[in-house]
Design a protein around this motif. Structure first.
Motif, PDB file in Angstrom:
ATOM      1  N   UNK A  31      -8.303  63.938  32.669  1.00  0.00           N
ATOM      2  CA  UNK A  31      -6.963  64.512  32.519  1.00  0.00           C
ATOM      3  C   UNK A  31      -6.525  64.495  31.062  1.00  0.00           C
ATOM      4  N   UNK A  32      -6.864  63.428  30.346  1.00  0.00           N
ATOM      5  CA  UNK A  32      -6.481  63.331  28.938  1.00  0.00           C
ATOM      6  C   UNK A  32      -7.173  64.407  28.114  1.00  0.00           C
ATOM      7  N   UNK A  33      -8.510  64.518  28.214  1.00  0.00           N
ATOM      8  CA  UNK A  33      -9.209  65.432  27.314  1.00  0.00           C
ATOM      9  C   UNK A  33      -9.017  66.893  27.677  1.00  0.00           C
ATOM     10  N   UNK A  34      -8.708  67.202  28.908  1.00  0.00           N
ATOM     11  CA  UNK A  34      -8.512  68.610  29.285  1.00  0.00           C
ATOM     12  C   UNK A  34      -7.243  69.200  28.663  1.00  0.00           C
ATOM     13  N   UNK A  35      -6.382  68.369  28.102  1.00  0.00           N
ATOM     14  CA  UNK A  35      -5.165  68.843  27.439  1.00  0.00           C
ATOM     15  C   UNK A  35      -5.416  69.248  25.984  1.00  0.00           C
ATOM     16  N   UNK A  36      -6.592  68.950  25.449  1.00  0.00           N
ATOM     17  CA  UNK A  36      -6.908  69.242  24.049  1.00  0.00           C
ATOM     18  C   UNK A  36      -7.275  70.722  23.908  1.00  0.00           C
ATOM     19  N   UNK A  37      -6.734  71.364  22.878  1.00  0.00           N
ATOM     20  CA  UNK A  37      -7.096  72.750  22.577  1.00  0.00           C
ATOM     21  C   UNK A  37      -8.525  72.767  22.039  1.00  0.00           C
ATOM     22  N   UNK A  38      -9.447  73.338  22.798  1.00  0.00           N
ATOM     23  CA  UNK A  38     -10.865  73.280  22.468  1.00  0.00           C
ATOM     24  C   UNK A  38     -11.439  74.606  21.977  1.00  0.00           C
ATOM     25  N   UNK A  39     -10.598  75.523  21.566  1.00  0.00           N
ATOM     26  CA  UNK A  39     -11.128  76.840  21.199  1.00  0.00           C
ATOM     27  C   UNK A  39     -12.076  76.803  20.003  1.00  0.00           C
ATOM     28  N   UNK A  40     -12.011  75.763  19.162  1.00  0.00           N
ATOM     29  CA  UNK A  40     -12.888  75.666  17.995  1.00  0.00           C
ATOM     30  C   UNK A  40     -13.939  74.569  18.135  1.00  0.00           C
ATOM     31  N   UNK A  41     -14.373  74.289  19.363  1.00  0.00           N
ATOM     32  CA  UNK A  41     -15.358  73.229  19.606  1.00  0.00           C
ATOM     33  C   UNK A  41     -16.678  73.799  20.104  1.00  0.00           C
ATOM     34  N   UNK A  42     -17.709  72.978  19.978  1.00  0.00           N
ATOM     35  CA  UNK A  42     -19.007  73.362  20.522  1.00  0.00           C
ATOM     36  C   UNK A  42     -18.911  73.458  22.041  1.00  0.00           C
ATOM     37  N   UNK A  43     -19.851  74.177  22.621  1.00  0.00           N
ATOM     38  CA  UNK A  43     -19.985  74.238  24.066  1.00  0.00           C
ATOM     39  C   UNK A  43     -21.447  73.974  24.382  1.00  0.00           C
ATOM     40  N   UNK A  44     -21.782  73.069  25.249  1.00  0.00           N
ATOM     41  CA  UNK A  44     -20.852  72.217  25.982  1.00  0.00           C
ATOM     42  C   UNK A  44     -20.198  71.203  25.047  1.00  0.00           C
ATOM     43  N   UNK A  58     -20.437  56.219  30.236  1.00  0.00           N
ATOM     44  CA  UNK A  58     -19.577  56.562  29.108  1.00  0.00           C
ATOM     45  C   UNK A  58     -19.460  58.086  29.087  1.00  0.00           C
ATOM     46  N   UNK A  59     -18.264  58.576  28.857  1.00  0.00           N
ATOM     47  CA  UNK A  59     -18.035  60.012  28.764  1.00  0.00           C
ATOM     48  C   UNK A  59     -17.619  60.311  27.338  1.00  0.00           C
ATOM     49  N   UNK A  60     -18.280  61.271  26.701  1.00  0.00           N
ATOM     50  CA  UNK A  60     -17.960  61.681  25.340  1.00  0.00           C
ATOM     51  C   UNK A  60     -17.407  63.093  25.347  1.00  0.00           C
ATOM     52  N   UNK A  61     -16.439  63.336  24.476  1.00  0.00           N
ATOM     53  CA  UNK A  61     -15.888  64.679  24.326  1.00  0.00           C
ATOM     54  C   UNK A  61     -15.856  65.037  22.840  1.00  0.00           C
ATOM     55  N   UNK A  62     -16.473  66.160  22.489  1.00  0.00           N
ATOM     56  CA  UNK A  62     -16.415  66.658  21.121  1.00  0.00           C
ATOM     57  C   UNK A  62     -15.003  67.175  20.874  1.00  0.00           C
ATOM     58  N   UNK A  63     -14.444  66.822  19.737  1.00  0.00           N
ATOM     59  CA  UNK A  63     -13.069  67.243  19.423  1.00  0.00           C
ATOM     60  C   UNK A  63     -13.068  68.138  18.190  1.00  0.00           C
ATOM     61  N   UNK A  64     -12.039  68.985  18.074  1.00  0.00           N
ATOM     62  CA  UNK A  64     -11.976  69.896  16.921  1.00  0.00           C
ATOM     63  C   UNK A  64     -11.840  69.140  15.597  1.00  0.00           C
ATOM     64  N   UNK A  65     -12.274  69.784  14.508  1.00  0.00           N
ATOM     65  CA  UNK A  65     -12.101  69.200  13.174  1.00  0.00           C
ATOM     66  C   UNK A  65     -10.632  68.898  12.945  1.00  0.00           C
ATOM     67  N   UNK A  66     -10.368  67.763  12.353  1.00  0.00           N
ATOM     68  CA  UNK A  66      -9.002  67.376  12.047  1.00  0.00           C
ATOM     69  C   UNK A  66      -8.282  66.691  13.196  1.00  0.00           C
ATOM     70  N   UNK A  67      -8.910  66.603  14.355  1.00  0.00           N
ATOM     71  CA  UNK A  67      -8.291  65.956  15.510  1.00  0.00           C
ATOM     72  C   UNK A  67      -8.091  64.480  15.192  1.00  0.00           C
ATOM     73  N   UNK A  68      -6.889  63.955  15.481  1.00  0.00           N
ATOM     74  CA  UNK A  68      -6.620  62.557  15.129  1.00  0.00           C
ATOM     75  C   UNK A  68      -6.053  61.712  16.263  1.00  0.00           C
TER      76      UNK A  68
END
Length: 149
Positions: A31-44, A58-68
């Protein structure tokens, strides 16, 4: 073997769920990571792995550049690198084992790659919900880290 793909992930920032031992922890992270705008991220962009030392997932999520804002989760430096990729029926242990054995055999037979001891194997459900609705199952890509010999 035409069923094996090799991909090269760049090094990048990811957010780690930390140890997941309950469905509530899994659901909360999703639920937390699905709220992140991912239009500039790798897929998957999301990957799971089994942390054998801590006996958890462990679950990892790639985040956009500058994500803090990782909230309560940990921001990590994912090293990237080469991965040999196979696909299996999600939840089918026999199919996963057969496919993983094919990937390992391919790596061993390649003469130029070896399984990396420094990085984790990862998995990603690669089919959309409609696929599962129609077929009754998902497919999972699994990523075996490899190094050049």
């Amino acid at each position: 073997m035409e069923h094996i793909r090799v991909i090269n992930f760049p090094s990048m920032k990811m957010v780690s769920s930390g140890p997941i031992t309950t469905m509530d922890e899994l659901t909360a992270f999703e639920h937390w990571w699905r709220k992140i705008d991912m239009k500039d991220c790798i897929t998957p962009r999301d990957f799971m792995y089994n942390d054998e030392k801590r006996n958890c997932m462990i679950w990892l999520i790639a985040v956009p550049k500058g994500f803090i804002d990782a909230d309560k989760y940990e921001m990590i430096d994912f090293p990237g690198g080469l991965f040999a990729v196979g696909t299996a029926k999600d939840g089918d242990d026999a199919d996963m084992k057969r496919s993983k054995n094919m990937v390992i055999q391919w790596i061993n037979d390649s003469g130029c790659f070896e399984v990396s001891k420094e990085r984790h194997e990862m998995a990603h459900v690669c089919t959309p919900k409609v696929f599962k609705e129609k077929m009754g199952y998902h497919l999972t890509d699994f990523f075996v880290p490899i190094d050049v010999k």
